[in-house]
Design a protein around this motif. Structure first.
Motif, PDB file in Angstrom:
ATOM      1  N   LEU A   1       0.803  -1.211   0.000  1.00 13.26           N
ATOM      2  CA  LEU A   1       0.000   0.000   0.000  1.00 13.26           C
ATOM      3  C   LEU A   1       0.844   1.274   0.000  1.00 13.26           C
ATOM      4  N   ASP A   2       2.140   1.174   0.277  1.00 14.58           N
ATOM      5  CA  ASP A   2       2.987   2.353   0.261  1.00 14.58           C
ATOM      6  C   ASP A   2       3.334   2.785  -1.166  1.00 14.58           C
ATOM      7  N   ILE A   3       3.165   1.910  -2.140  1.00 20.59           N
ATOM      8  CA  ILE A   3       3.491   2.214  -3.534  1.00 20.59           C
ATOM      9  C   ILE A   3       2.264   2.720  -4.287  1.00 20.59           C
ATOM     10  N   ILE A   4       1.105   2.198  -3.947  1.00 20.43           N
ATOM     11  CA  ILE A   4      -0.108   2.560  -4.670  1.00 20.43           C
ATOM     12  C   ILE A   4      -0.930   3.563  -3.868  1.00 20.43           C
ATOM     13  N   GLU A   5      -1.782   4.277  -4.574  1.00 19.38           N
ATOM     14  CA  GLU A   5      -2.608   5.285  -3.917  1.00 19.38           C
ATOM     15  C   GLU A   5      -3.988   4.789  -3.542  1.00 19.38           C
ATOM     16  N   GLY A   6      -4.444   3.724  -4.153  1.00 17.25           N
ATOM     17  CA  GLY A   6      -5.780   3.263  -3.826  1.00 17.25           C
ATOM     18  C   GLY A   6      -6.088   1.885  -4.361  1.00 17.25           C
ATOM     19  N   ILE A   7      -7.140   1.317  -3.808  1.00 23.29           N
ATOM     20  CA  ILE A   7      -7.631   0.006  -4.225  1.00 23.29           C
ATOM     21  C   ILE A   7      -9.122   0.129  -4.511  1.00 23.29           C
ATOM     22  N   VAL A   8      -9.535  -0.449  -5.633  1.00 18.81           N
ATOM     23  CA  VAL A   8     -10.951  -0.527  -5.973  1.00 18.81           C
ATOM     24  C   VAL A   8     -11.329  -1.993  -5.950  1.00 18.81           C
ATOM     25  N   ARG A   9     -12.292  -2.332  -5.111  1.00 20.41           N
ATOM     26  CA  ARG A   9     -12.781  -3.717  -5.070  1.00 20.41           C
ATOM     27  C   ARG A   9     -13.909  -3.846  -6.090  1.00 20.41           C
ATOM     28  N   CYS A  10     -13.768  -4.840  -6.950  1.00 22.36           N
ATOM     29  CA  CYS A  10     -14.780  -5.053  -7.986  1.00 22.36           C
ATOM     30  C   CYS A  10     -14.802  -6.526  -8.382  1.00 22.36           C
ATOM     31  N   GLN A  11     -15.797  -6.890  -9.141  1.00 27.84           N
ATOM     32  CA  GLN A  11     -15.898  -8.243  -9.679  1.00 27.84           C
ATOM     33  C   GLN A  11     -15.034  -8.322 -10.944  1.00 27.84           C
ATOM     34  N   PRO A  12     -14.549  -9.509 -11.298  1.00 28.48           N
ATOM     35  CA  PRO A  12     -13.721  -9.635 -12.507  1.00 28.48           C
ATOM     36  C   PRO A  12     -14.400  -9.085 -13.764  1.00 28.48           C
ATOM     37  N   ASN A  13     -15.702  -9.226 -13.865  1.00 32.73           N
ATOM     38  CA  ASN A  13     -16.393  -8.731 -15.054  1.00 32.73           C
ATOM     39  C   ASN A  13     -16.611  -7.213 -15.025  1.00 32.73           C
ATOM     40  N   GLU A  14     -16.222  -6.536 -13.931  1.00 32.52           N
ATOM     41  CA  GLU A  14     -16.386  -5.085 -13.811  1.00 32.52           C
ATOM     42  C   GLU A  14     -15.087  -4.316 -14.027  1.00 32.52           C
ATOM     43  N   ILE A  15     -13.991  -5.014 -14.263  1.00 35.32           N
ATOM     44  CA  ILE A  15     -12.677  -4.375 -14.382  1.00 35.32           C
ATOM     45  C   ILE A  15     -12.668  -3.320 -15.483  1.00 35.32           C
ATOM     46  N   ASN A  16     -13.133  -3.668 -16.663  1.00 33.28           N
ATOM     47  CA  ASN A  16     -13.116  -2.721 -17.778  1.00 33.28           C
ATOM     48  C   ASN A  16     -13.994  -1.505 -17.505  1.00 33.28           C
ATOM     49  N   GLN A  17     -15.111  -1.694 -16.811  1.00 31.69           N
ATOM     50  CA  GLN A  17     -15.974  -0.564 -16.489  1.00 31.69           C
ATOM     51  C   GLN A  17     -15.300   0.390 -15.500  1.00 31.69           C
ATOM     52  N   VAL A  18     -14.554  -0.160 -14.542  1.00 28.71           N
ATOM     53  CA  VAL A  18     -13.844   0.680 -13.572  1.00 28.71           C
ATOM     54  C   VAL A  18     -12.784   1.513 -14.283  1.00 28.71           C
ATOM     55  N   VAL A  19     -12.007   0.885 -15.165  1.00 29.05           N
ATOM     56  CA  VAL A  19     -10.973   1.613 -15.905  1.00 29.05           C
ATOM     57  C   VAL A  19     -11.616   2.681 -16.784  1.00 29.05           C
ATOM     58  N   LYS A  20     -12.717   2.340 -17.414  1.00 29.19           N
ATOM     59  CA  LYS A  20     -13.426   3.304 -18.262  1.00 29.19           C
ATOM     60  C   LYS A  20     -13.926   4.488 -17.427  1.00 29.19           C
ATOM     61  N   LEU A  21     -14.410   4.213 -16.235  1.00 29.95           N
ATOM     62  CA  LEU A  21     -14.878   5.277 -15.348  1.00 29.95           C
ATOM     63  C   LEU A  21     -13.733   6.209 -14.939  1.00 29.95           C
ATOM     64  N   LEU A  22     -12.568   5.631 -14.653  1.00 28.45           N
ATOM     65  CA  LEU A  22     -11.409   6.438 -14.266  1.00 28.45           C
ATOM     66  C   LEU A  22     -10.768   7.158 -15.449  1.00 28.45           C
ATOM     67  N   ASN A  23     -11.066   6.709 -16.654  1.00 28.96           N
ATOM     68  CA  ASN A  23     -10.474   7.299 -17.854  1.00 28.96           C
ATOM     69  C   ASN A  23     -11.261   8.544 -18.254  1.00 28.96           C
ATOM     70  N   ILE A  24     -11.160   9.557 -17.430  1.00 26.23           N
ATOM     71  CA  ILE A  24     -11.864  10.809 -17.664  1.00 26.23           C
ATOM     72  C   ILE A  24     -11.220  11.530 -18.832  1.00 26.23           C
ATOM     73  N   SER A  25     -11.973  12.389 -19.473  1.00 26.04           N
ATOM     74  CA  SER A  25     -11.465  13.123 -20.621  1.00 26.04           C
ATOM     75  C   SER A  25     -11.802  14.595 -20.460  1.00 26.04           C
ATOM     76  N   SER A  26     -10.823  15.445 -20.729  1.00 25.71           N
ATOM     77  CA  SER A  26     -11.075  16.885 -20.660  1.00 25.71           C
ATOM     78  C   SER A  26     -11.950  17.342 -21.821  1.00 25.71           C
ATOM     79  N   ARG A  27     -12.105  16.475 -22.828  1.00 28.20           N
ATOM     80  CA  ARG A  27     -12.935  16.817 -23.977  1.00 28.20           C
ATOM     81  C   ARG A  27     -14.380  16.373 -23.769  1.00 28.20           C
ATOM     82  N   GLY A  28     -14.676  15.748 -22.644  1.00 27.21           N
ATOM     83  CA  GLY A  28     -16.032  15.273 -22.384  1.00 27.21           C
ATOM     84  C   GLY A  28     -16.950  16.394 -21.933  1.00 27.21           C
TER      85      GLY A  28
END
Length: 110
Positions: free
Chosen positions: A70-97
């Motif tokens: 935990l000293d190397i990373i800033e956070g943990i997101v607990r999710c189901q294996p089938n939700e991984i891509n949705q979590v990354v997509k959610l974090l992939n914010i865009s200034s053009r949005g």
């Protein structure tokens, strides 16, 4: 055309990207996501952070395993294996949005 819009200033670097240990090249991103179950060790996480030039790392946890780096990373997101891509997509914010969210605000969340 006199007033042509120049898109050359638009940055194509994703805000968040999912990294795997089997990758031989790490793309740049602001938020480096990785799956904790992939057995990332301290050296691999430090290398990931350096090569991806990520501002911070987020571990995606799909089981109840304890993660002791935990000293190397800033956070943990607990999710189901089938939700991984949705979590990354959610974090992939865009200034053009439509909604502008600052990456620093996401970091504060963790």
């Amino acid at each position: 055309m006199k007033y042509q819009i120049d898109d050359s200033h638009i940055d194509d670097i994703p805000s968040a990207f999912l990294y795997r240990q089997i990758m031989d090249h790490y793309l740049k991103s602001a938020i480096g996501c990785f799956i904790i179950n992939d057995d990332w060790d301290e050296h691999a996480l430090l290398e990931l952070k350096q090569k991806s030039e990520a501002w911070f790392l987020v571990g995606l946890q799909t089981d109840d395993m304890d993660f002791d780096r935990l000293d190397i990373i800033e956070g943990i997101v607990r999710c189901q294996p089938n939700e991984i891509n949705q979590v990354v997509k959610l974090l992939n914010i865009s200034s053009r949005g439509l909604i502008g969210i600052d990456v620093n605000d996401i970091k504060k969340l963790f």
